[in-house]
Scaffold this active site. Structure first.
Site, PDB file in Angstrom:
ATOM      1  N   THR A 161       0.829  -1.212   0.000  1.00 22.70           N
ATOM      2  CA  THR A 161       0.000   0.000   0.000  1.00 22.70           C
ATOM      3  C   THR A 161       0.864   1.263   0.000  1.00 22.70           C
ATOM      4  O   THR A 161       1.990   1.254   0.516  1.00 22.70           O
ATOM      5  CB  THR A 161      -0.899   0.000   1.260  1.00 22.70           C
ATOM      6  N   ASP A 162       0.313   2.338  -0.529  1.00 21.05           N
ATOM      7  CA  ASP A 162       1.046   3.620  -0.486  1.00 21.05           C
ATOM      8  C   ASP A 162       1.148   4.146   0.941  1.00 21.05           C
ATOM      9  O   ASP A 162       1.921   5.070   1.202  1.00 21.05           O
ATOM     10  CB  ASP A 162       0.390   4.660  -1.403  1.00 21.05           C
ATOM     11  N   GLU A 163       0.376   3.543   1.862  1.00 19.81           N
ATOM     12  CA  GLU A 163       0.453   4.019   3.258  1.00 19.81           C
ATOM     13  C   GLU A 163       1.816   3.728   3.876  1.00 19.81           C
ATOM     14  O   GLU A 163       2.145   4.278   4.925  1.00 19.81           O
ATOM     15  CB  GLU A 163      -0.672   3.415   4.096  1.00 19.81           C
ATOM     16  N   TYR A 183      -1.146  -0.426  11.249  1.00 19.17           N
ATOM     17  CA  TYR A 183      -1.458  -1.062   9.958  1.00 19.17           C
ATOM     18  C   TYR A 183      -0.351  -0.779   8.941  1.00 19.17           C
ATOM     19  O   TYR A 183       0.228  -1.710   8.366  1.00 19.17           O
ATOM     20  CB  TYR A 183      -2.809  -0.557   9.425  1.00 19.17           C
ATOM     21  N   LYS A 197       2.373  -3.313   7.210  1.00 19.93           N
ATOM     22  CA  LYS A 197       2.454  -3.510   5.756  1.00 19.93           C
ATOM     23  C   LYS A 197       3.870  -3.196   5.264  1.00 19.93           C
ATOM     24  O   LYS A 197       4.414  -3.892   4.411  1.00 19.93           O
ATOM     25  CB  LYS A 197       1.440  -2.617   5.033  1.00 19.93           C
ATOM     26  N   PRO A 200      -8.903  17.012 -18.269  1.00 21.89           N
ATOM     27  CA  PRO A 200      -8.266  18.320 -18.138  1.00 21.89           C
ATOM     28  C   PRO A 200      -7.332  18.410 -16.941  1.00 21.89           C
ATOM     29  O   PRO A 200      -6.350  19.132 -16.964  1.00 21.89           O
ATOM     30  CB  PRO A 200      -9.447  19.279 -17.984  1.00 21.89           C
TER      31      PRO A 200
HETATM   32  P1  NAD Z   1      -9.832  -6.924   2.649  1.00 18.62           P
HETATM   33  O1  NAD Z   1      -9.783  -6.667   4.111  1.00 18.62           O
HETATM   34  O2  NAD Z   1     -11.094  -6.639   1.921  1.00 18.62           O
HETATM   35  O3  NAD Z   1      -9.464  -8.449   2.357  1.00 18.62           O
HETATM   36  C1  NAD Z   1      -8.461  -9.122   3.060  1.00 18.62           C
HETATM   37  C2  NAD Z   1      -8.756 -10.603   2.941  1.00 18.62           C
HETATM   38  O4  NAD Z   1      -7.717 -11.306   3.621  1.00 18.62           O
HETATM   39  C3  NAD Z   1     -10.087 -11.031   3.558  1.00 18.62           C
HETATM   40  O5  NAD Z   1     -10.780 -11.863   2.666  1.00 18.62           O
HETATM   41  C4  NAD Z   1      -9.666 -11.791   4.817  1.00 18.62           C
HETATM   42  O6  NAD Z   1     -10.579 -12.814   5.156  1.00 18.62           O
HETATM   43  C5  NAD Z   1      -8.317 -12.338   4.382  1.00 18.62           C
HETATM   44  N1  NAD Z   1      -7.447 -12.643   5.516  1.00 18.62           N
HETATM   45  C6  NAD Z   1      -7.197 -11.880   6.613  1.00 18.62           C
HETATM   46  N2  NAD Z   1      -6.351 -12.496   7.437  1.00 18.62           N
HETATM   47  C7  NAD Z   1      -6.046 -13.693   6.849  1.00 18.62           C
HETATM   48  C8  NAD Z   1      -5.204 -14.774   7.209  1.00 18.62           C
HETATM   49  N3  NAD Z   1      -4.504 -14.771   8.374  1.00 18.62           N
HETATM   50  N4  NAD Z   1      -5.114 -15.826   6.364  1.00 18.62           N
HETATM   51  C9  NAD Z   1      -5.807 -15.843   5.198  1.00 18.62           C
HETATM   52  N5  NAD Z   1      -6.623 -14.850   4.822  1.00 18.62           N
HETATM   53  C10 NAD Z   1      -6.738 -13.772   5.626  1.00 18.62           C
HETATM   54  O7  NAD Z   1      -8.611  -6.110   2.039  1.00 18.62           O
HETATM   55  P2  NAD Z   1      -8.435  -5.500   0.574  1.00 18.62           P
HETATM   56  O8  NAD Z   1      -8.949  -4.120   0.598  1.00 18.62           O
HETATM   57  O9  NAD Z   1      -8.951  -6.450  -0.430  1.00 18.62           O
HETATM   58  O10 NAD Z   1      -6.853  -5.422   0.503  1.00 18.62           O
HETATM   59  C11 NAD Z   1      -6.093  -6.464  -0.093  1.00 18.62           C
HETATM   60  C12 NAD Z   1      -4.647  -6.067  -0.051  1.00 18.62           C
HETATM   61  O11 NAD Z   1      -4.465  -4.827  -0.736  1.00 18.62           O
HETATM   62  C13 NAD Z   1      -4.142  -5.846   1.367  1.00 18.62           C
HETATM   63  O12 NAD Z   1      -2.858  -6.367   1.468  1.00 18.62           O
HETATM   64  C14 NAD Z   1      -4.125  -4.336   1.525  1.00 18.62           C
HETATM   65  O13 NAD Z   1      -3.122  -3.945   2.416  1.00 18.62           O
HETATM   66  C15 NAD Z   1      -3.809  -3.907   0.107  1.00 18.62           C
HETATM   67  N6  NAD Z   1      -4.300  -2.569  -0.254  1.00 18.62           N
HETATM   68  C16 NAD Z   1      -5.611  -2.238  -0.045  1.00 18.62           C
HETATM   69  C17 NAD Z   1      -6.053  -0.966  -0.419  1.00 18.62           C
HETATM   70  C18 NAD Z   1      -7.487  -0.537  -0.203  1.00 18.62           C
HETATM   71  O14 NAD Z   1      -7.771   0.667  -0.288  1.00 18.62           O
HETATM   72  N7  NAD Z   1      -8.427  -1.449   0.038  1.00 18.62           N
HETATM   73  C19 NAD Z   1      -5.161  -0.048  -0.998  1.00 18.62           C
HETATM   74  C20 NAD Z   1      -3.842  -0.439  -1.213  1.00 18.62           C
HETATM   75  C21 NAD Z   1      -3.422  -1.710  -0.834  1.00 18.62           C
END
Ligand code: NAD
Length: 328
Positions: free
Chosen positions: A125-127, A149, A153, A276
């Site tokens: 993530t960009d965070e 968080y 990450k 734009p």
């Molecule tokens: P989400 O919370 O919707 O999905 C996460 C999934 O991981 C869920 O289905 C959960 O059940 C599963 N999970 C959690 N712990 C687990 C474990 N121990 N074992 C197996 N599965 C597990 O998240 P998302 O928004 O789909 O994000 C997916 C990835 O993208 C993450 O790594 C997040 O950091 C990254 N990301 C998200 C965003 C955003 O805005 N949503 C932006 C940038 C990056």
């Protein structure tokens, strides 16, 4: 191709799985998909075509080395989305972030190293760069995470890059900005606001120019992840931007307008290819993925957010049960 998607029942992973199974990625029309997901509050099998003949679903924990030893072998590629991703959810002293985002990433990388499975795309993530500031943050910007968080990450993302350098594992990292679209859990900012407004809640009070975020549609984010998987460099890091930076107050006005009631300024949002203000709204420096891999955002914010609101309006059966169980 056999692709393992961890966290594939979540928002981004399920979009990636659905798109791949629907033949949305050129050259992958026959791909077989394994989703490994623990089904935490954020995972939902209703987001997946569970009876699809090329989908295998494994219910399990990415931190479980014995399970990964069984699941990982036989795959040609891994997209690692499993994470505790909700920065604002009340947590057990942040232990879930540390466990899943660091230990889970390490457990997966170790299984991939032992069984020689790759490429592995770690969806970060960009965070990891810290809050959106004045300067556009490129991939060389030092990690300055400011929450448990984002710190977890950043740690997982750096362990992944260390596996590339130390063990020669083919790992690539994406650092995407805030992502929106259908099937996102109701506790995340945009669905929380949209489902509240659709349920008749008053629009939130304007909060001033604070907490600006750059937004990308989930379809663009997943296409970027797929480009990195198929054409990226081993050991490479790729920012994924969206081209629209909005503070909370502006976003709230747009959502209120789209949900009915207040006339919103969605039409005036300038973004997207050739628009734009195409470059005005970037907080991330995402020139690398554009120059190296030819990535382009295809979903203009004004269109994507309207389509997202329409999806929530049309699918109360998906989100109402989640809203009833929400802890926020
Ligand atoms: P989400 O919370 O919707 O999905 C996460 C999934 O991981 C869920 O289905 C959960 O059940 C599963 N999970 C959690 N712990 C687990 C474990 N121990 N074992 C197996 N599965 C597990 O998240 P998302 O928004 O789909 O994000 C997916 C990835 O993208 C993450 O790594 C997040 O950091 C990254 N990301 C998200 C965003 C955003 O805005 N949503 C932006 C940038 C990056």
């Amino acid at each position: 191709m056999r692709v393992l998607i961890t966290g594939g029942a979540g928002f981004i992973g399920s979009h990636y799985a659905r798109t791949m199974l629907a033949g949305g990625y050129p050259g992958c029309a026959d791909a077989r998909v394994t989703v490994l997901d623990q089904l935490t509050y954020a995972g939902d099998t209703r987001s997946l075509p569970m009876d699809h003949p090329r989908l295998r679903f494994v219910h399990g924990d990415v931190c479980d080395p014995a399970l990964l030893r069984r699941v990982v072998p036989g795959h040609d590629a891994v997209v690692h989305c499993a994470a505790e991703s909700h920065a604002d959810r009340p947590m057990n002293g942040s232990a879930e972030f540390i466990r899943t985002n660091i230990l889970g990433t390490h457990t997966l990388l170790e299984a991939c190293r032992v069984h020689r499975v790759g490429p592995v795309v770690v969806v970060s993530t960009d965070e990891v760069y810290g809050p959106v500031g004045q300067s556009r943050r490129g991939e060389g910007h030092p990690p300055l995470p400011d929450s448990p968080y984002s710190a977890s990450k950043a740690a997982g993302d750096l362990v992944a890059l260390a596996y590339a350098r130390t063990h020669g594992l083919d790992v690539r990292v994406t650092r995407g900005c805030d992502t929106y679209g259908p099937y996102q859990h109701v506790e995340q900012p945009i669905p929380a606001e949209v489902t509240g407004l659709l349920g008749g809640a008053p629009p939130p009070a304007p909060g001033g120019d604070r907490d600006p975020r750059e937004w990308v549609h989930v379809d663009d984010h997943c296409r970027a992840v797929h480009l990195v998987l198929t054409r990226g460099r081993a050991g490479g890091v790729y920012n994924v931007g969206g081209g629209t930076v909005l503070d909370r107050a502006r976003l709230a006005r747009i959502l209120a307008g789209l949900c009915g009631g207040v006339p919103g300024p969605a039409r005036s949002v300038e973004d997207g290819p050739g628009g734009p203000g195409a470059d005005r709204g970037r907080a991330l420096d995402d020139r690398r993925i554009r120059a190296e891999l030819g990535f382009r955002n295809l979903v203009p914010f004004a269109w994507g957010i309207a389509e997202t609101v329409h999806w929530y309006r049309s699918n109360p059966g998906w989100w109402e049960p989640l809203l009833r169980e929400s802890v926020l």
